[in-house]
Design an enzyme around this catalytic site. Structure first.
Site, PDB file in Angstrom:
ATOM      1  N   ASP A  87      35.141   5.521  49.056  1.00  0.00           N
ATOM      2  CA  ASP A  87      33.837   5.131  48.503  1.00  0.00           C
ATOM      3  C   ASP A  87      32.942   4.695  49.659  1.00  0.00           C
ATOM      4  OD1 ASP A  87      31.829   4.570  46.699  1.00  0.00           O
ATOM      5  OD2 ASP A  87      32.664   2.666  46.033  1.00  0.00           O
ATOM      6  N   ILE A  99      34.522 -12.369  57.292  1.00  0.00           N
ATOM      7  CA  ILE A  99      34.148 -11.744  58.569  1.00  0.00           C
ATOM      8  C   ILE A  99      32.667 -12.004  58.816  1.00  0.00           C
ATOM      9  CG2 ILE A  99      33.943  -9.565  59.826  1.00  0.00           C
ATOM     10  CD1 ILE A  99      36.352  -8.565  58.329  1.00  0.00           C
ATOM     11  N   GLU A 148      39.834 -12.568  53.994  1.00  0.00           N
ATOM     12  CA  GLU A 148      39.278 -13.065  55.243  1.00  0.00           C
ATOM     13  C   GLU A 148      37.754 -12.969  55.213  1.00  0.00           C
ATOM     14  OE1 GLU A 148      39.403 -11.665  59.972  1.00  0.00           O
ATOM     15  OE2 GLU A 148      40.166 -10.353  58.376  1.00  0.00           O
TER      16      GLU A 148
END
Length: 284
Positions: free
Chosen positions: A192, A95, A93
């Site tokens: 991370d 964003i 997706e």
């Protein structure tokens, strides 16, 4: 490095539509990343070598889906992984980025604490994954100090030794570790969480990207966030309201930062060596 034309036909078959527009996005040391537009939607595509990084994007897709399923903090929805012409790719997706909402950092802190409430009986994960371009092992352990030594620190130290670095105090650190880490249930962590791995969506809320997930001691995420900065104090204050950290957490940050510094030593070279030695010597 592979580019969009190497996998364009395969992507169009998977999406069942043509790519109408594309442009390369900045960032990333091992992937080429592209924005693509189709008649139906916009996507981000990450591309790298299937031979050099086997299973990387499959692991990232699993990580994104695992985080998404917690319904705590937004991540990009992942659509497909695949290969073509020697390249691997991940379709996600897109964003669009916005500006921080009022109380952005407080929202971030609350959502991160809620994420960390997700737990299970053992440290580790159902499969291995990557941190940067390095393999990350996730065998399951009941003991956090055994997991941290065998799955995190020791593999990085052994890799660093093959690159010519010496470590005299690692065994002493291993012996001390059990007494240094407070006992907590495993927490689902991003793994991370530096300041380049979150976005701000159009609602002004945080969105996490590039996970290296596992069930781990939650102080690891907090330690990484402090290592390179970029997170305001309001975040950690609001985190404490939802899921208070054990007393003395600030003094333990370097224990967890050792892993990330070893990763950076193995990825980027000797500028991180003295920081690694300093932590090992401190706890020897």
């Amino acid at each position: 490095m592979f580019n969009l034309p190497d996998v364009r036909d395969t992507i169009e078959i998977l999406l069942e539509t043509e790519i109408k527009f594309s442009k390369q996005l900045h960032g990333g040391d091992i992937n080429n990343t592209f924005f693509i537009k189709t008649d139906s939607d916009d996507y981000v595509v990450k591309i790298n070598s299937a031979q050099n990084y086997p299973g990387m994007f499959e692991a990232e897709k699993i990580g994104l889906k695992t985080l998404e399923n917690t319904n705590t903090i937004r991540v990009p929805k992942s659509s497909f992984t695949g290969q073509g012409g020697g390249a691997s790719f991940l379709i996600m997706e897109y964003i669009p980025q916005g500006r921080k909402a009022p109380y952005f950092w407080e929202i971030f802190g609350h959502q991160l604490a809620q994420l960390h409430h997700n737990s299970r009986e053992t440290f580790g994960f159902s499969s291995d994954n990557y941190i940067g371009s390095l393999k990350q092992h996730n065998d399951r352990f009941i003991s956090i100090h055994e997991f941290y030594i065998t799955q995190r620190i020791d593999p990085q130290i052994r890799l660093a030794k093959t690159n010519g670095y010496e470590f005299k105090n690692s065994d002493s650190f291993y012996k001390e570790l059990e007494n240094l880490i407070p006992h907590e249930k495993p927490a689902l962590v991003h793994g991370d969480l530096w300041n380049g791995n979150f976005l701000i969506d159009l609602e002004g809320k945080p969105c996490l990207i590039d996970p290296a997930i596992c069930y781990m001691h939650r102080e690891t995420d907090i330690a990484m966030m402090h290592l390179f900065g970029g997170f305001e104090a309001h975040l950690f204050e609001s985190y404490q309201e939802i899921y208070p950290l054990e007393k003395g957490w600030q003094k333990r940050l370097d224990i967890w930062q050792l892993y990330y510094l070893l990763v950076h030593l193995n990825l980027f070279g000797s500028s991180y060596y003295s920081s690694v030695l300093h932590i090992l010597n401190k706890y020897a």
